[in-house]
Design a protein around this motif. Structure first.
Motif, short mmCIF file in Angstrom:
data_model
loop_
_atom_site.label_atom_id
_atom_site.label_comp_id
_atom_site.label_asym_id
_atom_site.label_seq_id
_atom_site.Cartn_x
_atom_site.Cartn_y
_atom_site.Cartn_z
N VAL A 26 -7.97 -17.16 0.40
CA VAL A 26 -6.89 -17.03 -0.56
C VAL A 26 -5.85 -16.12 0.09
CG1 VAL A 26 -6.21 -16.07 -2.81
CG2 VAL A 26 -8.35 -17.33 -2.59
N VAL A 27 -4.62 -16.62 0.18
CA VAL A 27 -3.55 -15.83 0.78
C VAL A 27 -2.67 -15.29 -0.35
CG1 VAL A 27 -1.57 -15.85 2.33
CG2 VAL A 27 -3.58 -17.23 2.86
N PRO A 28 -2.56 -13.97 -0.44
CA PRO A 28 -1.73 -13.40 -1.51
C PRO A 28 -0.26 -13.76 -1.30
CG PRO A 28 -2.42 -11.68 0.01
CD PRO A 28 -3.11 -12.94 0.43
N ASP A 29 0.49 -13.88 -2.40
CA ASP A 29 1.92 -14.14 -2.28
C ASP A 29 2.53 -13.10 -1.35
OD1 ASP A 29 1.74 -16.26 -4.00
OD2 ASP A 29 2.60 -15.21 -5.72
N GLY A 30 3.29 -13.55 -0.38
CA GLY A 30 3.92 -12.64 0.57
C GLY A 30 3.05 -12.31 1.76
N GLY A 31 1.78 -12.67 1.70
CA GLY A 31 0.88 -12.44 2.82
C GLY A 31 0.26 -11.06 2.83
N VAL A 32 -0.29 -10.70 3.95
CA VAL A 32 -0.98 -9.44 4.14
C VAL A 32 0.04 -8.38 4.54
CG1 VAL A 32 -2.78 -8.26 5.47
CG2 VAL A 32 -3.04 -10.68 4.89
N VAL A 33 0.02 -7.25 3.86
CA VAL A 33 0.96 -6.16 4.16
C VAL A 33 0.53 -5.43 5.43
CG1 VAL A 33 1.87 -3.96 3.32
CG2 VAL A 33 1.67 -5.89 1.77
N LEU A 34 -0.77 -5.18 5.56
CA LEU A 34 -1.31 -4.51 6.74
C LEU A 34 -2.78 -4.85 6.85
CD1 LEU A 34 -0.84 -2.43 9.05
CD2 LEU A 34 -1.54 -0.65 7.45
N GLU A 35 -3.23 -5.08 8.09
CA GLU A 35 -4.62 -5.40 8.31
C GLU A 35 -5.11 -4.65 9.54
OE1 GLU A 35 -7.44 -9.34 8.23
OE2 GLU A 35 -5.31 -9.60 8.61
N THR A 36 -6.31 -4.09 9.41
CA THR A 36 -6.95 -3.42 10.54
C THR A 36 -8.32 -4.05 10.74
OG1 THR A 36 -8.09 -1.72 9.21
CG2 THR A 36 -5.81 -1.23 9.91
N GLU A 37 -9.08 -3.51 11.65
CA GLU A 37 -10.42 -4.03 11.89
C GLU A 37 -11.29 -3.95 10.63
OE1 GLU A 37 -14.29 -3.17 14.79
OE2 GLU A 37 -12.40 -2.13 15.18
N TYR A 38 -11.04 -2.92 9.81
CA TYR A 38 -11.92 -2.66 8.66
C TYR A 38 -11.29 -2.91 7.29
CZ TYR A 38 -14.42 -0.20 12.34
OH TYR A 38 -15.06 0.11 13.51
N PHE A 39 -9.96 -2.93 7.22
CA PHE A 39 -9.30 -3.00 5.91
C PHE A 39 -8.19 -4.04 5.88
CE2 PHE A 39 -11.36 1.08 5.81
CZ PHE A 39 -11.90 1.08 4.53
N LEU A 155 7.65 -3.68 3.15
CA LEU A 155 6.48 -2.94 3.60
C LEU A 155 5.86 -3.58 4.84
CD1 LEU A 155 4.65 -2.04 0.25
CD2 LEU A 155 5.80 -0.46 1.82
N THR A 156 5.76 -4.89 4.83
CA THR A 156 5.16 -5.60 5.96
C THR A 156 5.98 -5.37 7.23
OG1 THR A 156 4.27 -7.27 4.47
CG2 THR A 156 4.35 -7.85 6.80
N ARG A 157 7.30 -5.45 7.12
CA ARG A 157 8.16 -5.20 8.28
C ARG A 157 7.97 -3.78 8.81
NH1 ARG A 157 11.85 -8.36 5.62
NH2 ARG A 157 12.78 -6.58 4.57
N GLU A 158 7.90 -2.82 7.90
CA GLU A 158 7.75 -1.42 8.29
C GLU A 158 6.40 -1.16 8.94
OE1 GLU A 158 8.49 2.67 8.75
OE2 GLU A 158 9.86 1.01 8.38
N LEU A 159 5.35 -1.75 8.39
CA LEU A 159 4.00 -1.47 8.85
C LEU A 159 3.57 -2.34 10.03
CD1 LEU A 159 2.43 -1.08 5.31
CD2 LEU A 159 2.96 0.76 6.92
N ASN A 160 4.29 -3.44 10.27
CA ASN A 160 3.97 -4.39 11.35
C ASN A 160 5.28 -4.87 11.98
OD1 ASN A 160 0.99 -5.07 10.44
ND2 ASN A 160 2.27 -5.26 8.63
N PRO A 161 5.94 -4.04 12.74
CA PRO A 161 7.29 -4.38 13.24
C PRO A 161 7.37 -5.71 13.97
CG PRO A 161 6.71 -2.12 13.82
CD PRO A 161 5.51 -2.74 13.21
N SER A 162 6.29 -6.16 14.61
CA SER A 162 6.37 -7.40 15.39
C SER A 162 5.83 -8.62 14.64
CB SER A 162 5.58 -7.23 16.69
OG SER A 162 4.23 -6.99 16.42
N LYS A 163 5.39 -8.41 13.39
CA LYS A 163 4.78 -9.50 12.62
C LYS A 163 5.83 -10.41 11.99
CE LYS A 163 1.53 -10.33 8.88
NZ LYS A 163 0.64 -9.73 7.89
N LYS A 164 5.58 -11.71 12.04
CA LYS A 164 6.43 -12.68 11.35
C LYS A 164 6.09 -12.62 9.88
CE LYS A 164 7.51 -17.67 11.40
NZ LYS A 164 8.17 -17.69 10.19
#
Length: 168
Positions: A26-39, A155-164
Motif C-alpha cells: 500500500v503506497v500512501p498518498d504522496g509516497g514515503v516521506v523518509l525511509e531508512t533501514e529500520y523505519f 517534507l520529502t524534498r527536504e528529507l531526500n534532496p535527490s528523491k523523485k
C-alpha cells in the motif's frame, strides 16, 4: 484480514497496515516521506492533517523495548530529523507524539501537529481524538488535500534532496 478505509476514501484489506505500508504493498498518498533501514515515515493515511507523520518500524514489533540498539539510534535520529523539517519547512510550532503498545500495527509514533483550529477541541491529549475525527469528516476536501500533498512533497524534498517526488 481487516478492511481499512484510508483518508482518500479507498479501502484496503490487509492483515497489518504497517506491513502493507512498509513493504510498499500500500503506497500512501504522496509516497514515503523518509525511509531508512529500520523505519518508514509517511503522512497518516487515515487523517488528512497537514504534516501528520507516522514513523513506523519496518520490523513487526509493537513495544519500545523490542527495538534493537541500532533501531533505537535510528529512531531518535529520524524522529528529530522529521521534527526539525516540520518546524523549518512547514512552520509547525508544536507537535503531540503518540505511541501505543496495544496497536494492531507495528511499533509506530504519531507526530501530530498542533494548529490553532485544534484548540477549539481543547489543549490536552483528550482533544486529539476529536481533532482527528474532525479532520477525517470535515477536512477531506480538495482544498485541504492539496495542502496535505504540498506538505508531503515539501517534507520529502527536504528529507531526500535527490528523491523523485511522486505525483508532482
Amino acid at each position: 484480514m481487516r478492511e481499512i478505509t484510508l483518508s482518500n476514501g479507498k479501502t484496503v484489506n490487509v492483515e497489518c497496515l504497517s506491513c502493507a505500508l512498509t513493504s510498499g504493498l500500500v503506497v500512501p498518498d504522496g509516497g514515503v516521506v523518509l525511509e531508512t533501514e529500520y523505519f518508514h515515515a509517511h503522512q497518516d493515511v487515515a487523517y488528512p492533517i497537514r504534516g501528520l507523520i507516522i514513523l513506523a518500524s519496518k520490523r513487526h514489533i509493537t513495544c519500545f523495548d523490542e527495538l534493537s540498539e541500532a533501531e533505537k539510534l535510528d529512531y531518535i535520529h529520524v524522529l528529530t530529523t522529521i521534527r526539525k523539517a516540520q518546524r523549518e519547512i512547514l512552520g509547525i510550532e508544536y507537535v503531540y507524539y503518540f505511541y501505543n503498545e496495544d496497536t494492531t500495527h507495528h511499533f509506530h509514533t504519531w507526530m501530530v501537529p498542533r494548529y490553532d483550529w485544534m484548540y477549539d477541541f481543547g489543549r490536552s491529549v483528550e482533544s486529539v481524538r476529536p481533532v482527528l475525527l474532525h479532520a477525517r469528516n470535515k477536512m477531506n476536501n480538495e482544498e485541504n488535500l492539496e495542502k496535505v500533498m504540498e506538505a508531503i512533497h515539501s517534507l520529502t524534498r527536504e528529507l531526500n534532496p535527490s528523491k523523485k517526488i511522486l505525483n508532482e
